[in-house]
Design a protein around this motif. Structure first.
Motif, PDB file in Angstrom:
ATOM      1  N   ARG A  40     -12.398 -42.603  26.785  1.00  0.00           N
ATOM      2  CA  ARG A  40     -12.293 -41.414  27.629  1.00  0.00           C
ATOM      3  C   ARG A  40     -13.295 -41.555  28.753  1.00  0.00           C
ATOM      4  O   ARG A  40     -14.313 -42.226  28.615  1.00  0.00           O
ATOM      5  N   SER A  41     -13.016 -40.905  29.866  1.00  0.00           N
ATOM      6  CA  SER A  41     -13.928 -40.969  31.005  1.00  0.00           C
ATOM      7  C   SER A  41     -15.227 -40.240  30.666  1.00  0.00           C
ATOM      8  O   SER A  41     -15.216 -39.111  30.171  1.00  0.00           O
ATOM      9  N   SER A  63     -19.195 -38.949  31.911  1.00  0.00           N
ATOM     10  CA  SER A  63     -20.002 -38.597  33.073  1.00  0.00           C
ATOM     11  C   SER A  63     -21.186 -39.544  33.194  1.00  0.00           C
ATOM     12  O   SER A  63     -21.658 -40.127  32.207  1.00  0.00           O
ATOM     13  N   GLU A  70     -11.379 -50.837  25.266  1.00  0.00           N
ATOM     14  CA  GLU A  70     -12.113 -49.636  25.680  1.00  0.00           C
ATOM     15  C   GLU A  70     -13.069 -49.952  26.827  1.00  0.00           C
ATOM     16  O   GLU A  70     -13.205 -49.174  27.783  1.00  0.00           O
ATOM     17  N   MET A 100     -13.080 -48.217  30.733  1.00  0.00           N
ATOM     18  CA  MET A 100     -14.189 -47.317  31.054  1.00  0.00           C
ATOM     19  C   MET A 100     -15.174 -48.022  31.982  1.00  0.00           C
ATOM     20  O   MET A 100     -16.240 -48.458  31.557  1.00  0.00           O
ATOM     21  N   GLU A 137     -17.261 -47.011  33.980  1.00  0.00           N
ATOM     22  CA  GLU A 137     -18.582 -46.383  34.076  1.00  0.00           C
ATOM     23  C   GLU A 137     -19.593 -46.996  33.110  1.00  0.00           C
ATOM     24  O   GLU A 137     -20.804 -46.866  33.296  1.00  0.00           O
TER      25      GLU A 137
END
Length: 283
Positions: free
Chosen positions: A160-161, A163, A179, A183, A185
């Motif tokens: 999942r994205s 923050s 994964e 992702m 980030e």
């Protein structure tokens, strides 16, 4: 090796597992399945694994008022986990529908149920490490990470994205290669462990690969459902024990390899120190 204090904040499910010769394609029905019911959920699996590996574990989660909830709590308790932080909600206990083929590969659909009701306002001791996953609402994961004063590990699955502030706060992220690719980030995370199945596992520090360990053949693969959870628990404990990244990865891989020979997601395990050498399991 001393007993590390670990708080696992995560999901609790009942796993309904159908073992079949091959997994169905889209719109296809496959007959001849064999059904079993087990207590699962990534949180419960990791809490049980960490306890069996020798950690002092308490679990924060939620179940329903149904018989499955009572069964799940008692199963987790019987593995030596402190279950006082598991709440009973008005929502049904979470359920995972799993299909496993003859090679141990799987397909999983998770129905969150009571897992969506986990209280983010839990107290975390200054000397307690935290291990979480992404089968809980992201708001809960972020709140716990903010509240925790010490080491925080996150098994970022399912993908999942995340923050930027959550990525910055987490001390160790654990993912598989799919994964990690989903992702971007995580390239900014301080430390990320990535599993590559037959190609082993690697550690990335500030986006740069610093350590890689190879896999070793596994003589019998019954199911890979619990391997990633056991790997996550073992790696977290190994890092907390002060092992080098290479030794921590090898130890976690050896634990994961031991798990795939069992049909359930919460197999028996020995103390972490007995797995200090070994190779990596399938993801």
């Amino acid at each position: 090796m001393g007993r590390q204090g670990l708080v696992v904040v995560g999901s609790i499910n009942v796993d309904l597992t159908a073992s079949v010769e091959r997994l169905p394609g889209a719109g296809e029905t496959v007959a001849g399945g064999r059904l079993r019911r087990d207590v699962g959920g990534k949180g419960a699996n990791q809490a049980v694994a960490a306890s069996r590996l020798g950690a002092c574990v308490r679990m924060i989660g939620a179940v329903g008022p149904d018989a499955d909830g009572g069964w799940a709590v008692e199963t987790i308790r019987s593995a030596g986990v402190d279950v006082n932080g598991i709440a009973i909600t008005d929502f049904p206990t979470g359920t995972a529908l799993i299909a496993v083929d003859a090679a141990g590969e799987n397909q999983i659909v998770v129905c969150g149920g009571a897992n969506t009701q986990v209280d983010p306002g839990i107290a975390i001791g200054a000397d307690e490490a935290v291990l979480m996953q992404l089968e809980l609402p992201l708001g809960v994961v972020r709140a716990v990470a903010d509240r925790a004063q010490g080491f925080v590990a996150l098994n970022a699955a399912p993908a999942r994205s995340l923050s930027a502030d959550l990525v910055e706060r987490v001390d160790l992220v654990i993912v598989n290669e799919t994964e990690y690719a989903a992702m971007p980030e995580l390239r900014a995370a301080r430390r990320v462990a990535v599993t590559y199945g037959a190609a082993g596992a690697a550690m990335f520090v500030d986006g740069v690969e610093t350590t890689r360990v190879p896999s070793v053949p596994v003589t019998e693969v019954v199911s890979t459902v619990g391997a990633g959870d056991a790997f996550s628990a073992a790696l977290t404990l190994a890092v907390l024990a002060g092992m080098s990244d290479q030794d921590a990865l090898r130890t976690a891989c050896a634990v994961g390899a031991a798990v795939v020979a069992y049909p359930g997601a919460q197999p028996p395990l020995r103390g972490l120190e007995t797995y200090v050498t070994g190779g990596c399991s399938p993801r």
